[in-house]
Design a protein around this motif. Structure first.
Motif, mmCIF file in Angstrom:
data_model
loop_
_atom_site.group_PDB
_atom_site.id
_atom_site.type_symbol
_atom_site.label_atom_id
_atom_site.label_comp_id
_atom_site.label_asym_id
_atom_site.label_seq_id
_atom_site.Cartn_x
_atom_site.Cartn_y
_atom_site.Cartn_z
ATOM 1 N N GLY A 225 0.870 -1.149 -0.115
ATOM 2 C CA GLY A 225 -0.105 -0.062 0.057
ATOM 3 C C GLY A 225 0.818 1.293 -0.098
ATOM 4 O O GLY A 225 0.695 2.064 -0.993
ATOM 5 N N SER A 226 1.966 1.321 0.832
ATOM 6 C CA SER A 226 2.595 2.418 1.025
ATOM 7 C C SER A 226 3.930 2.348 0.404
ATOM 8 O O SER A 226 4.641 3.429 0.233
ATOM 9 C CB SER A 226 2.658 2.840 2.704
ATOM 10 O OG SER A 226 3.500 1.717 3.146
ATOM 11 N N LEU A 227 4.396 1.307 -0.044
ATOM 12 C CA LEU A 227 5.847 1.219 -0.533
ATOM 13 C C LEU A 227 6.840 1.301 0.408
ATOM 14 O O LEU A 227 8.188 1.791 -0.032
ATOM 15 C CB LEU A 227 5.837 1.870 -1.903
ATOM 16 C CG LEU A 227 4.806 1.630 -2.967
ATOM 17 C CD1 LEU A 227 5.422 2.465 -4.042
ATOM 18 C CD2 LEU A 227 4.921 0.107 -3.347
ATOM 19 N N VAL A 228 6.682 1.307 1.767
ATOM 20 C CA VAL A 228 7.567 1.501 2.829
ATOM 21 C C VAL A 228 7.654 0.116 3.355
ATOM 22 O O VAL A 228 6.981 -0.798 3.076
ATOM 23 C CB VAL A 228 7.488 2.489 3.700
ATOM 24 C CG1 VAL A 228 7.604 3.715 3.303
ATOM 25 C CG2 VAL A 228 6.280 2.490 4.698
ATOM 26 N N TYR A 229 8.629 -0.235 4.177
ATOM 27 C CA TYR A 229 8.580 -1.546 4.861
ATOM 28 C C TYR A 229 7.622 -2.007 5.873
ATOM 29 O O TYR A 229 7.021 -0.923 6.362
ATOM 30 C CB TYR A 229 9.788 -1.669 6.016
ATOM 31 C CG TYR A 229 11.384 -1.528 5.054
ATOM 32 C CD1 TYR A 229 11.428 -2.732 4.281
ATOM 33 C CD2 TYR A 229 12.061 -0.503 4.975
ATOM 34 C CE1 TYR A 229 12.878 -2.668 3.427
ATOM 35 C CE2 TYR A 229 13.324 -0.421 4.281
ATOM 36 C CZ TYR A 229 13.648 -1.638 3.577
ATOM 37 O OH TYR A 229 14.697 -1.517 2.926
ATOM 38 N N TYR A 267 -10.213 4.140 -3.016
ATOM 39 C CA TYR A 267 -9.319 3.214 -2.603
ATOM 40 C C TYR A 267 -7.880 3.965 -3.125
ATOM 41 O O TYR A 267 -6.922 3.945 -2.652
ATOM 42 C CB TYR A 267 -9.394 1.907 -3.048
ATOM 43 C CG TYR A 267 -8.740 0.874 -2.738
ATOM 44 C CD1 TYR A 267 -8.205 0.387 -1.580
ATOM 45 C CD2 TYR A 267 -7.401 0.484 -3.832
ATOM 46 C CE1 TYR A 267 -7.143 -0.389 -1.196
ATOM 47 C CE2 TYR A 267 -6.364 -0.255 -3.521
ATOM 48 C CZ TYR A 267 -6.175 -0.866 -2.326
ATOM 49 O OH TYR A 267 -5.068 -1.541 -2.045
ATOM 50 N N ASN A 268 -7.952 3.943 -4.512
ATOM 51 C CA ASN A 268 -6.677 4.380 -5.212
ATOM 52 C C ASN A 268 -6.128 5.719 -4.538
ATOM 53 O O ASN A 268 -5.103 6.014 -4.335
ATOM 54 C CB ASN A 268 -6.997 4.542 -6.879
ATOM 55 C CG ASN A 268 -6.920 3.267 -7.500
ATOM 56 O OD1 ASN A 268 -6.461 2.020 -6.707
ATOM 57 N ND2 ASN A 268 -7.682 3.022 -8.398
ATOM 58 N N ARG A 271 -4.753 5.402 -1.160
ATOM 59 C CA ARG A 271 -3.378 4.492 -1.455
ATOM 60 C C ARG A 271 -2.285 5.577 -1.678
ATOM 61 O O ARG A 271 -1.150 5.618 -1.397
ATOM 62 C CB ARG A 271 -3.400 3.552 -2.420
ATOM 63 C CG ARG A 271 -2.369 2.656 -2.257
ATOM 64 C CD ARG A 271 -2.189 1.883 -3.646
ATOM 65 N NE ARG A 271 -2.261 2.490 -4.861
ATOM 66 C CZ ARG A 271 -2.496 2.344 -5.967
ATOM 67 N NH1 ARG A 271 -3.030 0.926 -6.295
ATOM 68 N NH2 ARG A 271 -2.689 3.208 -7.025
ATOM 69 N N ASP A 272 -2.658 6.549 -2.600
ATOM 70 C CA ASP A 272 -1.877 7.530 -3.152
ATOM 71 C C ASP A 272 -1.508 8.490 -1.781
ATOM 72 O O ASP A 272 -0.224 9.023 -1.673
ATOM 73 C CB ASP A 272 -2.500 8.517 -4.245
ATOM 74 C CG ASP A 272 -2.322 7.647 -5.464
ATOM 75 O OD1 ASP A 272 -1.948 6.459 -5.584
ATOM 76 O OD2 ASP A 272 -3.051 7.959 -6.534
ATOM 77 N N VAL A 273 -2.455 9.048 -1.157
ATOM 78 C CA VAL A 273 -2.349 9.771 -0.017
ATOM 79 C C VAL A 273 -1.152 9.103 0.995
ATOM 80 O O VAL A 273 -0.174 9.770 1.318
ATOM 81 C CB VAL A 273 -3.496 10.096 0.847
ATOM 82 C CG1 VAL A 273 -3.246 10.689 2.152
ATOM 83 C CG2 VAL A 273 -4.609 10.922 -0.134
ATOM 84 N N VAL A 274 -1.609 7.842 1.090
ATOM 85 C CA VAL A 274 -0.622 7.069 2.155
ATOM 86 C C VAL A 274 0.659 7.303 1.578
ATOM 87 O O VAL A 274 1.802 7.431 2.288
ATOM 88 C CB VAL A 274 -1.140 5.806 2.433
ATOM 89 C CG1 VAL A 274 -0.164 4.980 3.299
ATOM 90 C CG2 VAL A 274 -2.396 5.818 3.108
ATOM 91 N N ARG A 275 0.838 6.808 0.265
ATOM 92 C CA ARG A 275 2.238 6.783 -0.295
ATOM 93 C C ARG A 275 3.105 8.240 -0.190
ATOM 94 O O ARG A 275 4.219 8.221 -0.233
ATOM 95 C CB ARG A 275 2.083 6.389 -1.937
ATOM 96 C CG ARG A 275 1.930 4.816 -1.941
ATOM 97 C CD ARG A 275 1.955 4.285 -3.292
ATOM 98 N NE ARG A 275 1.453 2.904 -3.171
ATOM 99 C CZ ARG A 275 1.521 2.164 -4.492
ATOM 100 N NH1 ARG A 275 1.408 2.693 -5.641
ATOM 101 N NH2 ARG A 275 1.130 1.341 -4.163
#
Ligand code: C2E
Ligand code: MG
Ligand code: MG
Length: 643
Positions: A225-229, A267-268, A271-275
């Motif tokens: 979702g966030s592309l972090v660990y 949803y998308n 996800r962008d906000v979290v990223r």
């Protein structure tokens, strides 16, 4: 020609690894750079060896061709000599033992390498390492042994760090490290025994592939979702850093109202906000690593040199969250609860650190709040209590006390409530009010619940208990036990073992907001009722109850909460509410157990209103088994005398 074939394979393999690695990975860690360096090193060594072999095999090894051969030989040696130290450094970075070391540590570690390389570079002047005789044959120089000693030294260093810090990394990582190491050693030995077989580099490149697919493959550690660990990466990292004695800060940011925006954004977009937030946090400090441990959480691990670095990062984050985040045309205002923990000075338990980042505070306070130092004490206490619970289960040190329940109409003790007690060696007495919620959160409640249930069954079957003529024992049942599918099975199994029947037990459940709405719980209660269990509703009157709900559930007893009774001492309105409630429940045909009765006045008030069962210090506190028998025998004696 076989040499060239094997070496070509080596080159193709290691070069493919480099391409694959670079196309799949963002180089974030020193560890990845080292790995890349190892791969490049093997590729260069392979090419140098191919060229050198090629020239050696051609007949005219003189003049310009000879100089090329000499040069490639030097390149091969220079590259190959760095392989063992690179591997040693790689091991230290993977298991964390090389993190945050002073520069002098690395100068010392790398000095044998520097000496070897200097000897190699100056070889054209000295011929100390190797030379070619007049037949253009390769001859080993008098100081060539330095290369072997250097390689041996680094292999030894690698083994030392792999063994010493093996607990810092997962089993898979340890296997991959040892795999690389052993495969390389086997290659070296084979080549030493038969110098015609150029398998050493090939073995290295194959085992590198193994390492790339395991240690360097982080797919399983990234939150998509966030592309972090992700959370497991967070756990691994804490284990690694704690095992290698690092000092670091965990900064957790809980965006307590993030969920609210899922109603506005799709949803998308979410996800962008979290990223976007994750990327911003990643950019805050180059030493910070960002994790996502829960949907609304972002956590940073910072290996700091100076505490001021942590303060600066925290205030940067706090400032940023005071501002809004823009996504398209939406302005997103996020609350942030920031918790700052210093490891290992304040926290040194991985579960506790995870808990610190995951748990939400009960209230959603707007704005930014920072918690650190003493403000995080409740987390520490929670962890200590959880440990105490585990220990008590292991060592069988919980106790079950019994508090008698008096029947006002028959003036006899009708039943007793089983109440769990815990006294820990270090923490002393811990109230169930404190530890039951912790047991519920940690999942230990299932085991604790079964423990109490078994003790109660044991108690019921004792002859001394039977002689007291109690109708049943009230046992508290956490709603979490109802959510675990197999509680009923366990209860039935325990009862069968002790020969107890379901009418000898009455289960108390506490009313909560969710109880009324959860179908799982209602059907679990219904199923137990079908097996003959009766239920009491505990703490009635604390806010959630409504009468239609009570009616639908078929409770035997309603336990009127002690809080309302104690309020009635001083407040007329509470007194009216209490007496009305008692009357209504009685009219609906259910028993009222009034808990918390401490004085004669309270007793008269509730009995006057119609409460037929009384529990409280007025009669007795909860007592350990022996004292409970004594109390009951006395009570029975006195009531016979007073008759
Ligand atoms: P509860 O089920 O409402 O139990 C009644 C609590 O009120 C008990 O506190 C009891 O000691 C206390 N109490 C009874 N009469 C009086 C009185 O006259 N004055 C005062 N001051 N207190 C009185 P305790 O034993 O500390 O238990 C607290 C809560 O912990 C229980 O409330 C129950 O919710 C939970 N609990 C206790 N044992 C268990 C257990 O075995 N399983 C589960 N799931 N919860 C338990
Ligand atoms: Mg109770
Ligand atoms: Mg109660």
């Amino acid at each position: 020609m076989v040499d060239v074939a094997i070496l070509s394979c080596t080159f193709i393999l290691s070069f493919s690894c480099i391409v694959y690695f670079l196309s799949n990975k963002q180089l974030q860690k020193v560890q990845s750079y080292l790995f890349l360096a190892i791969m490049i090193n093997v590729s260069v060594s392979a090419v140098a060896d191919i060229v050198s072999n090629y020239i050696e095999n051609s007949l005219v090894a003189t003049g310009a061709l000879f100089r090329w051969q000499y040069a490639t030989q030097i390149i091969f040696f220079v590259a190959h000599t760095t392989l063992a130290p690179l591997y040693a450094l790689y091991v230290m970075m993977v298991n964390g033992s090389g993190l945050n070391r002073k520069n002098s540590f690395f100068y010392l570690i790398l000095s044998p390498l520097v000496i070897s390389e200097l000897l190699l570079i100056t070889n054209p002047l000295t011929n100390w390492m190797f030379y070619y005789d007049k037949h253009a044959d390769f001859v080993r120089g008098p100081y060539e042994f330095v290369l072997y000693i250097t390689a041996g030294l680094y292999l030894f260093i690698s083994i030392y760090f792999m063994v010493r810090y093996r607990k810092a990394v997962s089993r898979e990582t340890n296997i991959a490290l040892w795999y690389f190491f052993s495969f390389t050693i086997i290659g070296i030995i084979v080549q030493m025994l038969n110098s015609e077989l150029k398998v050493e580099l090939f073995a290295e490149s194959v085992s590198m592939l193994g390492v790339m697919l395991t240690i360097e493959n982080e797919d399983a550690l990234i939150d998509s979702g966030s592309l972090v660990y992700n959370r497991s990466a967070f756990t691994n990292e804490n284990v690694r850093l704690l095992c290698t004695g690092q000092h670091y800060a965990v900064i957790s940011v809980n965006m307590t109202n993030l969920r609210f925006y899922t109603r506005i954004l799709d949803y998308n977009a979410m996800r962008d906000v979290v990223r976007m937030i994750a990327a911003w946090l990643r950019g805050c400090n180059k030493n910070a690593r960002v994790y996502r441990n829960a949907t609304n959480n972002m956590t940073i691990i910072l290996l700091y040199k100076n505490e001021k670095e942590v303060d600066a990062l925290v205030s940067t984050i706090a400032d940023r969250f005071r501002d809004t985040w823009t996504y398209g045309r939406s302005e997103i205002e996020l609350n942030a609860e920031i918790r700052v923990a210093f490891v290992p000075e304040e926290f040194k338990d991985v579960n506790l650190l995870t808990e610190l980042t995951e748990s939400n505070s009960d209230i959603e306070t707007p704005g930014v709040r920072v918690f650190r130092g003493d403000e995080l004490d409740s987390f520490k206490r929670k962890a200590q209590v959880e440990e105490a619970l585990k220990k008590a289960l292991e060592e069988d040190t919980f106790q079950v006390y019994y508090q008698p329940i008096w029947n006002a109409e028959k003036n006899r003790m009708e039943s007793a409530e089983a109440l769990i007690r815990l006294t820990d060696e270090e923490l002393g007495f811990i109230s169930p009010e404190e530890f039951i919620p912790i047991a519920e959160q940690s999942g230990l409640i299932t085991e604790i619940g079964l423990y109490v249930f078994e003790k109660v069954c044991q108690f019921i079957t004792k002859e001394r208990t039977k002689a007291l003529g109690l109708k049943y024992i009230e046992v508290n049942l956490s709603i979490f036990q109802l959510l675990v599918g197999n509680t009923l099975e366990h209860f039935l199994e325990i009862m069968k073992r002790y020969g107890v029947t379901s009418d000898q037990i009455n289960l108390e459940i506490t009313e909560t907001g969710s109880l009324a709405t959860s179908n799982t719980m209602i059907s679990a209660i219904n199923e137990m009722q079908e097996w003959g269990f009766k239920f009491s509703l505990d703490d009635y009157g604390t806010g959630y109850s409504n009468l239609s709900y009570i009616m639908s559930m078929d409770f035997l007893n309603i336990k009127s909460d002690k809080g309302l009774l104690w309020d009635a001492d001083t407040r007329e309105s509470s007194s009216i509410m209490l007496t009305d409630t008692i009357k209504t429940i009685r009219r609906l045909g259910m028993n009222v157990i009034q808990e918390g009765v401490e004085t004669k006045e309270q007793l008269d008030l509730v009995v006057g209103a119609g409460a037929n069962l009384i529990q409280g210090y007025y009669f007795s506190k909860p007592l350990p088994e022996e004292a409970f028998y004594d109390y009951m025998v006395d009570f029975i004696k006195n009531s016979i005398l007073n008759r």
